[in-house]
Motif scaffolding. Structure first.
Motif, PDB file in Angstrom:
ATOM      1  N   GLU A 192       0.844  -1.202   0.000  1.00  0.00           N
ATOM      2  CA  GLU A 192       0.000   0.000   0.000  1.00  0.00           C
ATOM      3  C   GLU A 192       0.879   1.251   0.000  1.00  0.00           C
ATOM      4  O   GLU A 192       1.833   1.351   0.747  1.00  0.00           O
ATOM      5  N   GLY A 193       0.536   2.187  -0.869  1.00  0.00           N
ATOM      6  CA  GLY A 193       1.291   3.430  -0.943  1.00  0.00           C
ATOM      7  C   GLY A 193       2.425   3.410  -1.935  1.00  0.00           C
ATOM      8  O   GLY A 193       3.050   4.459  -2.167  1.00  0.00           O
ATOM      9  N   GLU A 194       2.725   2.253  -2.531  1.00  0.00           N
ATOM     10  CA  GLU A 194       3.800   2.214  -3.523  1.00  0.00           C
ATOM     11  C   GLU A 194       3.352   2.902  -4.809  1.00  0.00           C
ATOM     12  O   GLU A 194       2.191   2.832  -5.207  1.00  0.00           O
ATOM     13  N   ALA A 195       4.281   3.553  -5.465  1.00  0.00           N
ATOM     14  CA  ALA A 195       3.982   4.308  -6.684  1.00  0.00           C
ATOM     15  C   ALA A 195       3.793   3.360  -7.862  1.00  0.00           C
ATOM     16  O   ALA A 195       4.538   2.395  -8.025  1.00  0.00           O
ATOM     17  N   LEU A 196       2.793   3.640  -8.667  1.00  0.00           N
ATOM     18  CA  LEU A 196       2.521   2.865  -9.876  1.00  0.00           C
ATOM     19  C   LEU A 196       2.353   3.823 -11.046  1.00  0.00           C
ATOM     20  O   LEU A 196       2.069   5.005 -10.859  1.00  0.00           O
ATOM     21  N   SER A 197       2.501   3.310 -12.254  1.00  0.00           N
ATOM     22  CA  SER A 197       2.284   4.136 -13.433  1.00  0.00           C
ATOM     23  C   SER A 197       0.818   4.557 -13.479  1.00  0.00           C
ATOM     24  O   SER A 197      -0.059   3.845 -12.965  1.00  0.00           O
TER      25      SER A 197
END
Length: 311
Positions: A192-197
């Motif tokens: 949760e909270g990780e950056a994605l495109s």
């Protein structure tokens, strides 16, 4: 307007929107509008397209400018040289997941698996690709999303595999009985909270992407469910695509499994009757397959992609 002119204009729009491969996107979308394979369409790009085709193409390009994935716009995605229908209820199949199919094929070089289980089946691409390669095998796909399970069943029918595949709505393998020779799993592994495109974060199903604060919640749930009487030479496969090492400690039912599994990578945790097993990956820059131990008889395999990790 010719095909070439339409694609050139669309590619310019998509480049301005920040898309990574605007020309390819334009080609795929125009081929979809024209109802023909992309390579066939490219044979004669000087051919004129109708006003209706121009309008339809422009509408699809406008959707792509918002970063909506091409697969959702066309409703199709190729995987293992097979065409699969996809919708926003399913993750889009990605080429790197084909390593799971390759691993399953290499694990059964002579005798086919009688029963195959696919946990978190989504579009059904993993299960149906394996069944396509193993004539006579039967498979069960499980997904918590009813909409995804319906897409998978439709793909089975489209590929002529409906008699050998069943899809059910459930929470991993908890409701299943019996044994399976081969288990496939590509569960959520993003924290949760990780950056994605943008096109992943805004359009793909959240429940199929995120798995708790560290991205490992679903692995912690799946591993205990493997603790059931397996066939003599069962194989379980999972994969990881996260680019950094992790640590997973799970506490399944003590009577069924070891009291603790430890791994430095979020794949199938390593275990053996002798005790804790640790896996060390040293700067793995190519597809790596590790036999990482057994969980109550299942030989478990970790498939990592383009990893750069240190234990």
């Amino acid at each position: 307007m010719t095909r070439a002119e339409a694609m050139r204009r669309a590619a310019g729009q998509l480049a301005a929107a920040g898309l990574l491969d605007p020309r390819l996107d334009a080609e795929v979308l125009l081929a979809h509008v024209l109802g023909m394979p992309r390579l066939v369409m490219l044979i004669d790009t000087s051919r004129e397209i109708t006003d209706a085709e121009v309008r339809a193409f422009e509408a699809l390009v406008a959707r792509r400018e918002t970063h909506e994935p091409v697969a959702y716009i066309t409703g199709m995605r190729e995987f293992w040289s097979l065409d699969f229908r996809v919708t926003p209820a399913t993750l889009i199949p990605r080429p790197d997941s084909e390593t799971l199919v390759e691993a399953a094929l290499s694990a059964f070089p002579q005798e086919r698996p009688a029963r195959v289980l696919d946990l978190g089946t989504g579009s059904g691409c993993l299960l149906l690709s394996v069944l396509h390669e193993f004539p006579g095998s039967f498979g069960v796909g499980v997904d918590r999303s009813e909409a995804a399970a319906m897409v998978a069943a439709d793909n089975a029918a489209r590929l002529g595999l409906q008699e050998r595949a069943a899809f059910i709505v459930g929470d991993w393998a908890g409701a299943l009985v019996g044994t399976f020779d081969c288990i496939l799993a590509n569960p959520p592994y993003i924290g949760e909270g990780e950056a994605l495109s943008p096109e992943v974060a805004a359009f793909e199903p959240v429940t199929a992407l995120f798995a708790g604060p560290d991205g490992l919640d679903d692995y912690r749930r799946i591993i205990p469910e493997l603790a059931r009487p397996p066939p003599p030479r069962g194989h379980a496969f999972s994969r990881s695509a996260t680019p950094r090492p992790r640590r997973l400690v799970a506490s399944p039912r003590p009577a069924a499994c070891l009291s603790e599994f430890t791994t430095t990578w979020p794949g199938i945790p390593a275990a053996s009757s002798a005790g804790e097993v640790r896996i060390s990956l040293e700067r793995c820059r190519e597809t790596v397959r590790h036999e990482v131990g057994r969980v109550d008889g299942f030989l478990c395999h970790l498939i990592s992609e383009n990893a750069d990790c240190r234990a």
